[in-house]
Write a protein that holds these residues in place. Structure first.
Motif, mmCIF file in Angstrom:
data_model
loop_
_atom_site.group_PDB
_atom_site.id
_atom_site.type_symbol
_atom_site.label_atom_id
_atom_site.label_comp_id
_atom_site.label_asym_id
_atom_site.label_seq_id
_atom_site.Cartn_x
_atom_site.Cartn_y
_atom_site.Cartn_z
ATOM 1 N N GLN A 36 1.784 -52.610 -2.378
ATOM 2 C CA GLN A 36 0.457 -53.189 -2.160
ATOM 3 C C GLN A 36 0.035 -53.119 -0.690
ATOM 4 O O GLN A 36 -1.154 -53.096 -0.386
ATOM 5 C CB GLN A 36 0.416 -54.639 -2.622
ATOM 6 N N SER A 37 0.997 -53.086 0.204
ATOM 7 C CA SER A 37 0.663 -53.113 1.635
ATOM 8 C C SER A 37 0.714 -51.724 2.259
ATOM 9 O O SER A 37 0.867 -51.599 3.473
ATOM 10 C CB SER A 37 1.622 -54.051 2.369
ATOM 11 N N ARG A 38 0.569 -50.709 1.455
ATOM 12 C CA ARG A 38 0.705 -49.327 1.919
ATOM 13 C C ARG A 38 -0.163 -49.034 3.144
ATOM 14 O O ARG A 38 0.338 -48.592 4.173
ATOM 15 C CB ARG A 38 0.354 -48.370 0.777
ATOM 16 N N GLU A 39 -1.458 -49.251 3.034
ATOM 17 C CA GLU A 39 -2.360 -48.908 4.150
ATOM 18 C C GLU A 39 -2.075 -49.744 5.392
ATOM 19 O O GLU A 39 -2.086 -49.224 6.504
ATOM 20 C CB GLU A 39 -3.826 -49.050 3.725
ATOM 21 N N ALA A 40 -1.806 -51.028 5.201
ATOM 22 C CA ALA A 40 -1.501 -51.883 6.358
ATOM 23 C C ALA A 40 -0.208 -51.424 7.030
ATOM 24 O O ALA A 40 -0.106 -51.408 8.265
ATOM 25 C CB ALA A 40 -1.385 -53.331 5.913
ATOM 26 N N PHE A 41 0.757 -51.051 6.232
ATOM 27 C CA PHE A 41 2.032 -50.564 6.752
ATOM 28 C C PHE A 41 1.817 -49.289 7.563
ATOM 29 O O PHE A 41 2.317 -49.154 8.690
ATOM 30 C CB PHE A 41 2.980 -50.304 5.568
ATOM 31 N N ILE A 42 1.073 -48.354 6.985
ATOM 32 C CA ILE A 42 0.801 -47.081 7.670
ATOM 33 C C ILE A 42 0.025 -47.326 8.959
ATOM 34 O O ILE A 42 0.341 -46.755 10.012
ATOM 35 C CB ILE A 42 0.063 -46.103 6.735
ATOM 36 N N ASN A 43 -0.978 -48.195 8.904
ATOM 37 C CA ASN A 43 -1.763 -48.491 10.111
ATOM 38 C C ASN A 43 -0.923 -49.160 11.189
ATOM 39 O O ASN A 43 -1.107 -48.895 12.382
ATOM 40 C CB ASN A 43 -2.986 -49.336 9.770
ATOM 41 N N SER A 44 0.011 -50.018 10.777
ATOM 42 C CA SER A 44 0.870 -50.649 11.786
ATOM 43 C C SER A 44 1.775 -49.612 12.439
ATOM 44 O O SER A 44 2.067 -49.701 13.632
ATOM 45 C CB SER A 44 1.686 -51.789 11.179
ATOM 46 N N LEU A 45 2.204 -48.617 11.677
ATOM 47 C CA LEU A 45 2.999 -47.531 12.262
ATOM 48 C C LEU A 45 2.147 -46.671 13.191
ATOM 49 O O LEU A 45 2.628 -46.188 14.213
ATOM 50 C CB LEU A 45 3.618 -46.665 11.161
ATOM 51 N N ARG A 46 0.894 -46.500 12.838
ATOM 52 C CA ARG A 46 -0.001 -45.709 13.693
ATOM 53 C C ARG A 46 -0.210 -46.404 15.033
ATOM 54 O O ARG A 46 -0.422 -45.746 16.054
ATOM 55 C CB ARG A 46 -1.333 -45.489 12.996
ATOM 56 N N ASN A 47 -0.152 -47.734 15.037
ATOM 57 C CA ASN A 47 -0.309 -48.486 16.295
ATOM 58 C C ASN A 47 0.840 -48.221 17.264
ATOM 59 O O ASN A 47 0.740 -48.550 18.438
ATOM 60 C CB ASN A 47 -0.429 -49.983 16.021
ATOM 61 N N THR A 48 1.919 -47.645 16.763
ATOM 62 C CA THR A 48 3.049 -47.308 17.641
ATOM 63 C C THR A 48 2.891 -45.914 18.232
ATOM 64 O O THR A 48 3.771 -45.458 18.950
ATOM 65 C CB THR A 48 4.390 -47.383 16.878
ATOM 66 N N GLY A 49 1.799 -45.234 17.866
ATOM 67 C CA GLY A 49 1.550 -43.917 18.425
ATOM 68 C C GLY A 49 1.793 -42.772 17.452
ATOM 69 O O GLY A 49 1.615 -41.611 17.814
ATOM 70 N N LEU A 50 2.198 -43.086 16.242
ATOM 71 C CA LEU A 50 2.417 -42.024 15.252
ATOM 72 C C LEU A 50 1.087 -41.520 14.702
ATOM 73 O O LEU A 50 0.111 -42.266 14.651
ATOM 74 C CB LEU A 50 3.260 -42.542 14.080
ATOM 75 N N THR A 51 1.085 -40.286 14.278
ATOM 76 C CA THR A 51 -0.100 -39.762 13.596
ATOM 77 C C THR A 51 -0.122 -40.342 12.184
ATOM 78 O O THR A 51 0.896 -40.860 11.699
ATOM 79 C CB THR A 51 -0.049 -38.224 13.497
ATOM 80 N N TYR A 52 -1.269 -40.223 11.533
ATOM 81 C CA TYR A 52 -1.372 -40.729 10.164
ATOM 82 C C TYR A 52 -0.354 -40.035 9.260
ATOM 83 O O TYR A 52 0.325 -40.685 8.453
ATOM 84 C CB TYR A 52 -2.787 -40.523 9.614
#
Length: 106
Positions: A33-49
């Motif tokens: 359920q938290s897929r997008e939030a999880f991905i966005n939090s990883l993006r905040n570390t500098g990762l690409t989508y």
């Protein structure tokens, strides 16, 4: 260990396995359920989508594999519990005289 203790140990193990499986199912559901939030939090570390999505997918795969392992442990605990119940039933049936057989006169 007597059969009643064996049954209690098997029941305890089965209860722990069932609780662990239910907790794992819930955790996997929440993760999904938290897929997008999880991905966005990883993006905040500098990762690409794309990189963040790969990390999420890998995490999800690992959690699914762990849940499968817990499910197998739960099935094993169920079999051990059923085996203990079966042994107790056999013990009780062999201790009880068969009413169809005539009693020996003495």
């Amino acid at each position: 260990m007597d059969l009643n203790q064996e049954l209690q140990a098997a029941a305890d193990q089965l209860d722990r396995a069932r609780r662990k499986f239910a907790k794992g199912e819930n955790g996997l559901r929440l993760l999904s359920q938290s897929r997008e939030a999880f991905i966005n939090s990883l993006r905040n570390t500098g990762l690409t989508y794309a990189d963040a999505k790969i990390k999420f997918d890998n995490c999800l795969d690992e959690q699914e594999a762990e849940l499968l392992q817990v499910h197998e442990q739960m099935l094993y605990a169920e079999r051990v519990h059923q085996y203990a119940l079966h042994r107790i039933a056999l013990q009780h049936s062999s201790a009880q005289p068969d009413p169809a057989e005539p009693a020996l006169a003495g």
